[in-house]
Structure formats: C-alpha cells, structure tokens
Design a protein around this motif. Structure first.
Motif, PDB file in Angstrom:
ATOM      1  N   GLY A  67      -3.332 -12.595   5.679  1.00 35.20           N
ATOM      2  CA  GLY A  67      -3.932 -11.371   5.344  1.00 35.20           C
ATOM      3  C   GLY A  67      -4.560 -10.488   6.469  1.00 35.20           C
ATOM      4  N   TRP A  95      -2.736  -9.340   1.230  1.00 30.31           N
ATOM      5  CA  TRP A  95      -2.445 -10.718   1.447  1.00 30.31           C
ATOM      6  C   TRP A  95      -0.673 -10.754   1.193  1.00 30.31           C
ATOM      7  N   THR A 139      -8.462  -6.428   1.781  1.00 33.43           N
ATOM      8  CA  THR A 139      -7.735  -7.074   2.598  1.00 33.43           C
ATOM      9  C   THR A 139      -6.397  -7.486   1.739  1.00 33.43           C
TER      10      THR A 139
END
Length: 399
Positions: free
Chosen positions: A323, A386, A384
């Motif tokens: 991430g 990922w 974030t």
C-alpha cells in the motif's frame, strides 16, 4: 556546432587583435550567444558529449526525445537513456568517431522517460582541443516517428482479392496512429510551454488582466502535455511483453524515487518505506504501478505543509499486499471505482494536474498478472492505494 564556431572566432581574434579590447570581448559574447541559440533552436535533437559519452549540452528537441529536462540529463552518460542492448552500439560509434576524427553514422535506439523505445539514426562528429579529440556533436534523427523502420503493413491479399483487415491488424494500426500523434504533439507543446515561460520572464510584473490569461494558457498547455504522457504510458502498458522473474521491489522503489525527485523539489516531504519483498513478477510492470501510486501520493499531498508518504507491506498466505499511503486530499469512497476508469477524475484539473488514465492503466496491468488494485480514502484525510500481488502469479495473458 557551438564549440566549433567559438574556436574559429577565438582563432580570428588572436590573429587580428582589435585596439578596443572591451568591444572585442562584447563581439565575442554576441557570437557566443548566437552560437548557443542556433544549437538550442536546431530542428533536430542535438547533444554535446565529452570523451566519456557524458552529456555536456542538450537542446530542446534532445530533451523532448528523451522525455527529460536538461537538469536530469547533464553530466550523465547518454547510454543511460538507451536500452541495454543498444548501449554497445553507441560506445562503438563514439570510439570510431574519436579515433578517426571523421563523421560517423549508425543506427541505435533511445528510451523515453515513459518507457517507449525509439529507433534513431545517429550522426557523430568529434572535435579536438589541444591536439586531441575530447568532445563530439551528436545529432539523432527519430526514425520511429518517420515510420522508416517499421511502416504500417497493408492487409494481406489472398486469391487475388483483398482480405478483410483482422482485428489484430486494426489494433496495430490504431497503436501506430496514436503513438505517432503523441510524438508529433510533444515537440510543439514543449516549445509552447517554453515560449510562455520566456514571455512571463520578459514581461516581469504584469497587471492581472495580462497575468491571468497567460497563466491559463500555461495551464492549458500543461494539461495537454500531462494527457499526452498519460496516454503514452497507457499505450506502453498495452504493448508490454511481460516476463516473470524474481524482482526485488526495494530496487524498483529506489529507481522510482529517482524519477520522482522533481515532484518533491522545494517541498517538505517525508517518505517512509517498509522492507519490501522479492516478488515473482515483471520489473517493468512493478515500476509502472509503483511510480503511478507514488506520483499520485506526492501530487495530491502538494497542498500540505509537510507531505507524508508511507509504503506499507502486508503478507497473507497467497499474496503480498503493498500500500502507498499519503496525507493528501483523499476522496469519497462512494466513487472509488471511478478512479480506475479511463478519463474519470474526482478532483478538478485546476487544482491537480492529471488525465484520469494512470490508475486505469495500473488496474489493467495488475489484472494481467492475476493481481488486484484498489484504493481507500477519506475526503481531506488522505488515501491509500493497494496492490495485492500473488506469490505464484499465472503466466500473464497477452493483450
């Protein structure tokens, strides 16, 4: 050639000294400025290299050919911006030029910052200082843009009648048209942006009625350049021929950071990174994905007093999950799927330059390896992004 002109001028000055030294020096300065201007405005990509092949000067078209600004090129070997199997060709060509002191010509390749490889015809002329060649002028002609080495092929004929174009042939033709268009756009847009910057510097302090339209013109050109770069990268993803091998993601991360230094310049940026795994993967694919994630983190945290970016690693039985977290603008989770669709944006282009292509390319590339890509965030609380990469990826499918 810049230095050749200057050497001739210096020789003339020594043979015919003028009584007015100040006037003589001024005339020499004028000629130097003219020579440099001619080099910078040359209609072909041009480079001045030292005896080791390092770039001492590069004009605007040379920068455009490599997709990098002069600050990223000067003092670095030109071979660094070429595919590995083409670097030997350049070394041989330079060695011949410095040995013979004659004009040498050869075919080789250079690699654009976006990853695209161009076939180029190179002309090299070496020049001597104090009796021995120690620098050369290199001119590169982009043969890929001209369609010289790989022209589009006509549909095959069978039984005296034209065969209908296949889907693959149409796809290749479309890629050729798009790639050619992108190359043709790059040079005029780069020149337009340089001209607008020069105009701004010459005008100095301007009234709002002049400054505002000039700023909007610069932003419009920057948007075109950003879109061209994004489309070029997306086409690179489509053409990528993946190869599975052991890839140290720590090495990829360090390489990506070098290319992102301009985004962090003159800013307070803190980047932390967990120890990254070694994956069975394609290094170019991982570079593209990590570069997109980190570039977005730096871009959308640009308005923070201190940008904070962290690369996180989690491991499951079947996957490594990586991430890239930032403290930037974030986004509304209701629209998270739009982020990975072509030309979809959640933030105004007036505040954040972008095209809405990068993340779509990331997901397409990840899915070819059986990987997953998604994002999480909150408005004004950061995001974030990922990547879940399988420990045993399947043989990637060809596009």
């Amino acid at each position: 050639m810049v230095e050749a002109d200057l050497s001739a001028l210096a020789s003339e000055e020594r043979q015919s000294p003028a009584p007015d030294v100040q006037a003589q020096l001024r005339q020499l300065e004028i000629q130097m400025e003219k020579a440099h201007r001619q080099f910078n405005e040359a209609p072909v990509p041009s480079f001045i290299l030292d005896a080791e092949g390092r770039i001492a000067e590069v004009n605007g078209l040379g920068q455009a050919l490599l997709g990098r600004v002069a600050e990223d090129l000067l003092e670095r070997p030109l071979s660094q911006f070429m595919p590995v199997d083409a670097q030997g060709e350049l070394r041989d060509l330079l060695r011949q030029a410095f040995t013979s002191a004659l004009k040498e010509r050869g075919l080789t390749q250079v690699q654009h910052a976006g990853g695209e490889v161009y076939d180029v015809l190179v002309d090299v002329v070496a020049y001597a200082a104090e009796g021995r060649p120690d620098w050369c002028h290199l001119v590169a002609t982009d043969l890929t843009a001209l369609g010289v080495l790989h022209p589009p092929q006509p549909p095959a004929a069978q039984g005296g009648r034209d065969q209908a174009p296949t889907t693959q042939a149409l796809d290749q033709e479309l890629e050729h048209v798009v790639s050619t268009l992108l190359r043709q756009l790059r040079r005029p847009t780069d020149r337009a942006l340089n001209f607008l910057g020069l105009l701004r510097r010459q005008l100095g302090v301007m009234p709002e009625a002049v400054a505002r339209p000039l700023q909007r013109a610069e932003e419009a050109v920057q948007d075109i350049i950003a879109l061209s770069v994004s489309v070029s990268r997306y086409m690179d993803i489509r053409r990528l021929q993946p190869r599975l091998r052991q890839v140290d993601l720590n090495v990829v991360f360090r390489d990506v950071l070098k290319g992102l230094q301009p985004l962090a310049a003159d800013r307070q940026v803190e980047i932390r990174c967990d120890v990254l795994p070694v994956l069975r993967a394609d290094s170019q694919a991982l570079h593209i994905i990590l570069d997109e994630y980190l570039a977005n983190a730096l871009k959308y945290s640009a308005h923070r007093e201190q940008a904070q970016v962290r690369v996180i690693v989690r491991e499951t039985e079947a996957e490594y999950v990586i991430g890239v977290q930032d403290n930037g603008a974030g986004f509304d989770m209701r629209y998270r799927e739009q982020l990975f669709q072509l030309f979809q944006r959640l933030h105004p282009s007036s505040r954040y330059v972008g095209s809405g292509i990068g993340l779509a390319g990331v997901r397409r590339l990840a899915e070819r390896f059986g990987a997953r890509a998604w994002g999480e965030g909150q408005v004004d609380q950061g995001a974030t992004f990922w990547l879940a990469w399988p420990k045993a990826p399947p043989q990637p499918a060809e596009d």
